[in-house]
Design an enzyme around this catalytic site. Structure first.
Site, PDB file in Angstrom:
ATOM      1  CG  ASN A  71      43.336  49.717  38.928  1.00 49.73           C
ATOM      2  OD1 ASN A  71      43.576  48.514  38.823  1.00 49.73           O
ATOM      3  ND2 ASN A  71      43.319  50.533  37.881  1.00 49.73           N
ATOM      4  CG  LEU A  72      42.051  45.444  43.849  1.00 49.63           C
ATOM      5  CD1 LEU A  72      41.074  45.147  44.978  1.00 49.63           C
ATOM      6  CD2 LEU A  72      43.171  44.424  43.828  1.00 49.63           C
ATOM      7  CE1 TYR A  96      52.349  45.797  27.842  1.00 53.99           C
ATOM      8  CE2 TYR A  96      53.462  44.370  26.271  1.00 53.99           C
ATOM      9  CZ  TYR A  96      53.249  44.776  27.567  1.00 53.99           C
ATOM     10  OH  TYR A  96      53.931  44.174  28.597  1.00 53.99           O
TER      11      TYR A  96
END
Length: 324
Positions: free
Chosen positions: A32-33, A140
Site C-alpha cells: 500500500n506504499l 507489536y
C-alpha cells in the site's frame, strides 16, 4: 515459480523480491506504499493495494495464481504499537487473516511469514531457541504471535504449509547500493548512528550502561538484510520441495553491544560523532541473541555477511547515496 510478495516495497521485502528476481522467479508485489517505496521494487510487477480491501485482494490473487506467498506487510514500530495497539491488531493480525482466507479460497497453501523475535518477550534462556515460550510484552509482538497461532491452527486443520521466520536485529543494505533501509521515522540503531555521523542528528543515545554485560550496554544479534533475504529463499525452496510447517530463528547466534556497534560505526565512517549515555528504556532486555542452529542445520542456510563492520559499511554506502 510465481511468487506473491506482500510488503515487497519495504526494507526486508524489497531485498527478498530482488533475490527472487535474480533467481528467475516471476514476482508480484502487493504494497500500500504507506511505508514502502515503489522504487525499491527491482523485479516483477507492483500492485498498490491494502490488504484490508478483500475484494481487490481476491481479484489480484485470482489473476496471478501464485505457487507461494511471502508475507511482509505489517506495521513494525514497538513504541507506536503501545500507543496505538488497534492499528497493529488491524494491520498485522486482521489484515493477515484477510489474506489467509483469500489464499484458502484459491487453494494456495504455501506461505512464508515475516515474524519477529519480539514474540519471545523477555526470554529466560539466551541464546533463544524456537522452543522458548512465546510471551510478547507489547502489541507489536502480540500481533505477530497471534498470526503464528493462526498459521499453526491452519496447518493442523487444512494441511496448509508455512514457515515462520523470527527476525532478530536486521541491518545493512544491498551491497550494490540499489536498495536499503528508509523508514520515517527511523528507530533502528544502525541507521540512527549513521544519520548522526552525517550530521543529521545531534547525537546518538545509548539507553542504559548498567546492564549485566561486559561493557554495561545491551547486546543484540545483528543480521545483514541480504542474509535474512536468503533465509527466505531457502525457506521457500524447503516448502516447495514438500517441507512441513516449521518455525526458524534468523540471526547469527552471537551479538554486539550498543557500545561495540557505535565504535564499529566510528571506524567505518571515520567520524567521531557525539554519543550521549542515558537511562535504560523500559522493556529492553539485556541480551537478545538467536540460537540459529535449526536454520543452519535443517535448511542448510549459509550466511555470507556475518561481520558488523561490513553490515555498517553497506548501510553507510546506502545512507550516503540513498535514492528514496
Amino acid at each position: 515459480m510465481k511468487i506473491l510478495v506482500t510488503g515487497g516495497a519495504g526494507y526486508i521485502g524489497s531485498h527478498v523480491v530482488k533475490q527472487l528476481g535474480e533467481k528467475g522467479h516471476e514476482v508480484l508485489t502487493i504494497d500500500n506504499l504507506s511505508t514502502g517505496h515503489k522504487e525499491a521494487v527491482l523485479y516483477g510487477k507492483l500492485e498498490i493495494l491494502d490488504l484490508s480491501d478483500k475484494e481487490k485482494l481476491r481479484e489480484v490473487i485470482k489473476n496471478f495464481s501464485s505457487d507461494a506467498v511471502m508475507h511482509f506487510a505489517a506495521s513494525i514500530e514497538v513504541a507506536e504499537s503501545v500507543e496505538n495497539p488497534l492499528k497493529y491488531y488491524r494491520n498485522n493480525t486482521a489484515n493477515t487473516l484477510n489474506l489467509l482466507e483469500v489464499l484458502q479460497e484459491f487453494g494456495i497453501d504455501k506461505f512464508i511469514f515475516s515474524s519477529t523475535a519480539a514474540v519471545y518477550g523477555e526470554p529466560e534462556n539466551v541464546p533463544i531457541k524456537e522452543t522458548e515460550s512465546l510471551n510478547p510484552i507489547n502489541p507489536y509482538g502480540k500481533s505477530k504471535a497471534f498470526v503464528e497461532n493462526i498459521l499453526r491452527n491452519m496447518s493442523n486443520a487444512y494441511g496448509f504449509k508455512y514457515v515462520s521466520l523470527r527476525y532478530f536485529n536486521v541491518a545493512g543494505a544491498d551491497p550494490e547500493g540499489r536498495i536499503g533501509e528508509s523508514h520515517n521515522p527511523e528507530t533502528h540503531l544502525i541507521p540512527l548512528i549513521l544519520k548522526t555521523a552525517k550530521g543529521e542528528r545531534e547525537n546518538i543515545k545509548i539507553f542504559g550502561t548498567d546492564y549485566p554485560t561486559p561493557d554495561g550496554t545491551a547486546i543484540r544479534d545483528y543480521i545483514h538484510v541480504e542474509d535474512l533475504a536468503n533465509a527466505h529463499i531457502v525457506a521457500l525452496e524447503y516448502l516447495l520441495n514438500g517441507g512441513e510447517s516449521d518455525v526458524f530463528n534468523c540471526g547469527y547466534g552471537h551479538g554486539y553491544s550498543v557500545r561495540e556497534v557505535v565504535e564499529a560505526a566510528k571506524k567505518v565512517t571515520g567520524i567521531d560523532f557525539p554519543v550521549e549515555e542515558t537511562d535504560r528504556r523500559p522493556g529492553d532486555p539485556a541480551i537478545l541473541v538467536a540460537d540459529n542452529s535449526k536454520l543452519v542445520n535443517n535448511l542448510n542456510w549459509k550466511p555470507k555477511y556475518d561481520d558488523i563492520e561490513y553490515i555498517i559499511k553497506t548501510a553507510w554506502n546506502w545512507e550516503l547515496n540513498k535514492k528514496f
